[in-house]
Enzyme design. Structure first.
Site, PDB file in Angstrom:
ATOM      1  N   GLU A 147       0.862  -1.092  -0.130  1.00 29.15           N
ATOM      2  CA  GLU A 147      -0.028   0.013  -0.071  1.00 29.15           C
ATOM      3  C   GLU A 147       0.883   1.384   0.027  1.00 29.15           C
ATOM      4  O   GLU A 147       0.407   2.534  -0.602  1.00 29.15           O
ATOM      5  CB  GLU A 147      -0.964   0.360   1.196  1.00 29.15           C
ATOM      6  CG  GLU A 147      -1.676  -1.128   1.192  1.00 29.15           C
ATOM      7  CD  GLU A 147      -2.975  -1.054   0.012  1.00 29.15           C
ATOM      8  OE1 GLU A 147      -3.016   0.069  -0.411  1.00 29.15           O
ATOM      9  OE2 GLU A 147      -3.987  -1.807  -0.004  1.00 29.15           O
ATOM     10  N   ASP A 294      -4.780  -9.859  -8.538  1.00 28.47           N
ATOM     11  CA  ASP A 294      -4.983  -8.872  -9.672  1.00 28.47           C
ATOM     12  C   ASP A 294      -4.054  -7.827 -10.407  1.00 28.47           C
ATOM     13  O   ASP A 294      -3.674  -7.918 -11.267  1.00 28.47           O
ATOM     14  CB  ASP A 294      -6.157  -7.796  -9.182  1.00 28.47           C
ATOM     15  CG  ASP A 294      -6.003  -7.099  -7.879  1.00 28.47           C
ATOM     16  OD1 ASP A 294      -4.833  -7.384  -7.134  1.00 28.47           O
ATOM     17  OD2 ASP A 294      -6.830  -6.433  -7.247  1.00 28.47           O
TER      18      ASP A 294
END
Length: 931
Positions: A147, A294
């Site tokens: 992140e 993903d």
């Protein structure tokens, strides 16, 4: 984005080296030529309405960003229900979600380049000053490496990219001296200790102040990380290396990607969700395209775009082939086991897979992108937002919705790929839902439960970084953006990195390690630069025809043909059920689908081809049902086609000096206007209409008055074009295909349909020319200005007297005419065979006509059934275009034509049939083994 794996967001713009030219975020392949195509199912949105919606997006951003700055800054995020900032340690822990917070004003950094995209340059300059003044990256906080990379490092690099762009323009940021880049470099060095593992895969978390393993660090004991967490670093780290010249960042990110590639499951070419960072063993062995994996796939393709390393493209294509083989079951994308990819791993899908249609656009695989996007849109229309997870029968599995941007991202990409205003309406729906259900006085609040509409006190930074960026770009025209967004690639957090980095500080070795692990079939790369004529067939209703069967996909009574998944059934294949109307005899993929459905081809002595279905030979019971439906559809379709009248090709003949009728172009007829076989031919000079697409009242009526108007295909219905040029006084019209390179040599006869209304008011003849033929007329106009043509049902003999009466042409005229005429030799010459004798269907692609803008070729049929056997048969005779002729012509032209169709190499029919029993036996053995 995903807290636990696979932050998502993004897209890319077009690199100079890559073959695609798609605006903002859709890099690498060649799609821009198709952007003029739009489906007649949705009315075009006016410039005024698009501007209104764009301004609405700006107001929404101001509402979110303004409340963050007023009530939360310098905290990482805004809590919109209580109108205060979320500070790590001061609020109850939310678990892994809080790992994105590092006391570094996350939302402000994540929003930097959004401010520039939204043309808020003054606010951007103020925001950069605040970041430099207030943000501290040396905090004693344990954060997610993933992140922090995509949001903070990516945000700083995106801000730096646009800061230097604005500085070069000379109005803003004149004081800027790479301060954001220096912060990014500082952060990059703080993240590097996470890579101190034997595998090169990073630890999932790191302490910004103390690093890894130190007692004060409170981290470094983890053994597992998600695939996306380790595989979504290359863009930011490589950009940091290219900006600064410090190659260590790119080297570490490449090593992590190399290790993941080496550890893929070799037989399926899939990767799992989580992996041991020390041993490389897969911990979670399920595989999909959603959370946890993903953006690993996304970054492989985009790393090729930004860095120019072919090994990344090879890896992506290998994985993509596996995804479409095992995971994709349009419109669904279901997780499978990496070692047993024919078995589903779960019966629900997560919201993060909504990015995948956008990646498929980037790849160039449009049809499944449209299907999956439409399925997701139907779920959104039912629940107002996309729930975090939903089952295969579209019930809510996890009811939260944290205002994720992935669906908006794919909507933007599909609009740029198709130009279909339908996707503008989808974007409008997203705006309305956000304002109606998520907007609160202090910003926008995440949905705690989409079923009840309850809120959560949360507004993640990615909402400002991505959602408003994609929505604004969806409605913006090029002049609405102050820089050329095609000069940048979007990261997974939608941060902008300049494409010129691909040629800057290239010190990292580009060793192609792919060949060490697999032998790649050339067909894997067919989509690298797709043929837009294949992506977008000659049919403005193409996208709508794909969406239409999915309109009721989330209804309580779902059609079995759409929801084909049983929770305990084996996968029957990665492709959607084949419909008779879509069947193309020259498509080997379709022939293989027939085989799976138990449908075989039998060549009869009289030249016909018979289709026979044996349910027992189908790969599964579901495939057997599909085969039965296909046979019934084929019988009905063939019977219907036998009754329909197919218009023959027409001719456009250039008769003016110095051609004198030598150039004859094969033209497609129109289903409206006078029939040239029953009415006198139309003769006149040609003139281009303005606007060239002919979709509005002509601005140059004096130029087309009494002439044959030239208009370009696209933007509106053919009948509308005809009416507009007729109102301007034209005596006829020629529509020229906008698909560059299309030709009657390789495409079936094109027949222009009406608009579903009464077309008796159209009194002028209309003909259609493919791009190759149309360019001949356009070239003639450029060379001679005055060009006269004859529109007729067949070419007329040249008039020797007219040639003799004409003034002798100059040598240059003669040479130019010969050059243009020679280009038409392959199309038609009146001295040779007539258009009636020269088949425009020499390479037929379809057994069925499509209503509007379609390639029309028909065949009649008869039913030949045996009541004593448990199978269905249908035979296709050859009155017009029979299947046997198609297959024979395919074989005859195989050496001279491209053997690759839809990414598959053409196989001889005998070879496909020979493999049939072997495949069925193998599947039955797997079935028995699993049971």
């Amino acid at each position: 984005m995903s807290e636990a794996g696979g932050g998502r967001g993004s897209g890319s713009s077009v690199p100079q080296r890559a073959p695609w030219s798609l605006v903002a975020a859709t890099a690498a392949l060649c799609l821009v030529s198709a952007t003029s195509v739009w489906t007649a199912g949705a009315a075009p949105m006016s410039r005024e309405e698009k501007q209104k919606l764009g301004n609405q997006v700006l107001e929404m951003f101001d509402h979110a960003y303004g409340n963050y700055m007023e009530h939360a800054y310098p905290a990482d995020e805004l809590m919109p229900l209580t109108c205060r900032g979320r500070v790590r340690g001061q609020e109850p822990s939310r678990g892994d979600v809080d790992d994105a917070l590092g006391k570094f004003s996350l939302t402000l950094i994540d929003s930097l380049d959004t401010l520039v995209v939204l043309n808020k340059t003054k606010e951007f300059e103020d925001a950069v000053r605040k970041v430099l003044r207030d943000v501290n990256l040396d905090n004693d906080v344990v954060v997610s490496v993933f992140e922090t990379n995509i949001r903070v490092l990516g945000g700083l690099l995106g801000g730096h990219s646009l800061a230097i762009m604005l500085k070069e323009k000379g109005e803003y940021m004149q004081w800027y001296s790479d301060e954001l880049l220096q912060m990014a470099k500082q952060l990059g060095y703080k993240l590097l200790p996470a890579f101190n593992t034997t595998s090169g895969l990073p630890y999932p978390r790191i302490n910004l102040k103390f690093g890894i393993r130190k007692p004060e660090a409170r981290t470094g004991t983890e053994t597992d990380t998600c695939t996306a967490c380790a595989g979504t670093l290359i863009l930011e780290f490589a950009a940091l290396s290219r900006f600064t010249g410090a190659t260590i960042f790119e080297e570490y990110a490449r090593k992590a990607l190399d290790f993941l590639w080496e550890k893929r499951q070799r037989s399926s070419n899939l990767v799992g969700v989580t992996i041991n960072i020390h041993t490389g063993d897969w911990v979670r062995k399920d595989s999909g395209v959603g959370a946890g994996i993903d953006s690993y796939y996304e970054y492989l393709l985009k790393a090729y775009v930004l860095l120019g390393d072919d090994s990344f493209l090879e890896r992506f294509n290998t994985h993509y082939d596996a995804i479409m083989r095992y995971i994709s079951q349009p419109p669904l994308l279901l997780d499978v086991h990496i070692h047993k990819p024919m078995l589903n791993a779960r019966t629900w899908m997560d919201a993060l897979l909504a990015f995948f249609p956008g990646l498929q656009v980037l790849k160039g695989d449009i049809r499944p992108a449209i299907e999956t996007h439409e399925m997701l849109y139907q779920v959104i229309k039912k629940h107002n937002f996309l729930p975090e997870a939903f089952t295969t029968d579209f019930r809510v599995h996890w009811a939260q919705h944290p205002l994720r941007p992935e669906f908006a991202e794919s909507t933007y990409f599909l609009y740029k790929a198709t130009g279909d205003p339908y996707y503008l309406e989808v974007g409008k729906t997203l705006i309305e839902n956000l304002n109606k259900y998520a907007r609160v006085p202090c910003g926008f609040a995440a949905m705690k439960d989409v079923r009840t509409g309850s809120h959560e006190d949360r507004m993640d930074s990615f909402f400002l970084a991505e959602m408003f960026k994609y929505l604004y770009l969806l409605f913006a025209d090029k002049e609405d953006i102050i820089f050329d967004i095609e000069d940048y690639i979007f990261t997974t957090e939608a941060h902008l990195l300049p494409l010129w980095l691909s040629t800057t500080n290239q010190r990292v070795s580009k060793k192609n390690t792919t060949s060490e692990y697999t032998e790649l079939d050339d067909s894997n790369f067919d989509w690298t630069c797709p043929n837009t004529q294949i992506l977008f067939p000659n049919d403005p209703l193409y996208a709508q025809s794909i969406r239409e069967p999915l309109k009721n996909v989330v209804d309580k009574s779902c059609p079995r043909g759409i929801i084909r998944v049983r929770e305990e059934s084996l996968r029957s294949g990665a492709k959607p059920p084949l419909r008779a109307r879509d069947f193309m005899a020259t498509n080997p993929e379709h022939l293989e689908i027939l085989k799976k459905m138990g449908v075989s081809l039998i060549h009869l002595k009289d030249g016909r081809v018979q289709l026979v279905q044996h349910a027992i030979q189908a790969a599964s019971s579901i495939d057997a049902e599909d085969g039965l439906r296909f046979m019934q559809e084929m019988i009905e379709l063939s019977s219907q086609q036998q009754k329909e009248q197919q218009l023959p090709p027409r001719a456009v003949q250039i008769i003016s000096h110095p051609f004198f009728g030598r150039v004859v172009l094969t033209a497609g007829p129109a289903q409206f206007g006078p029939d040239l076989s029953k009415h006198k031919e139309t003769r006149g000079f040609v003139a281009s209409s303005k606007p060239y697409n002919g979709c509005s009242e002509l601005t140059n009526p004096e130029a087309v008055m009494g002439k044959i108007a030239l208009i370009q295909r696209g933007q509106c219905m053919f009948a509308e074009k005809a009416r507009n040029i007729q109102n301007a006084g034209a005596i006829g019209g020629i529509v020229i295909d906008d698909n560059e390179g299309s030709s009657s040599d390789t495409a079936p006869l094109f027949q222009m349909a009406g608009d579903g209304k009464d077309t008796d008011d159209i009194k002028i003849p209309m003909l259609f020319l493919f791009s190759k033929e149309g360019s001949i007329i356009l070239d003639a106009i450029r060379e001679y200005e005055e060009v006269e043509v004859l529109l007729s049902d067949k070419a007329k003999d040249r008039d020797p007297e007219m040639e003799n009466e004409e003034q002798p042409s100059s040598e240059n005229d003669s040479q130019s005419a010969e050059q243009i005429a020679s280009r038409s030799q392959e199309i038609d010459l009146v001295d040779q065979e007539s258009p009636e004798e020269s088949s425009v269907n020499s390479h037929p692609e379809s057994l069925s006509p499509v209503d509007t803008d379609s390639a029309a070729s028909v065949s009649s049929s008869e039913q030949d059934s045996n009541p004593t056997e448990n199978h269905e048969t249908t035979s296709l005779d050859g009155e017009c275009t029979d299947l046997d002729n198609q297959l024979q012509e395919q074989s005859e032209t195989e050496e001279d034509s491209n053997p690759n169709v839809w990414g598959k190499k053409v196989q001889p029919i005998d070879s496909i049939l020979a493999d049939w029993n072997e495949d069925i036996e193998a599947f039955e053995m797997m079935d028995k083994d699993e049971l």
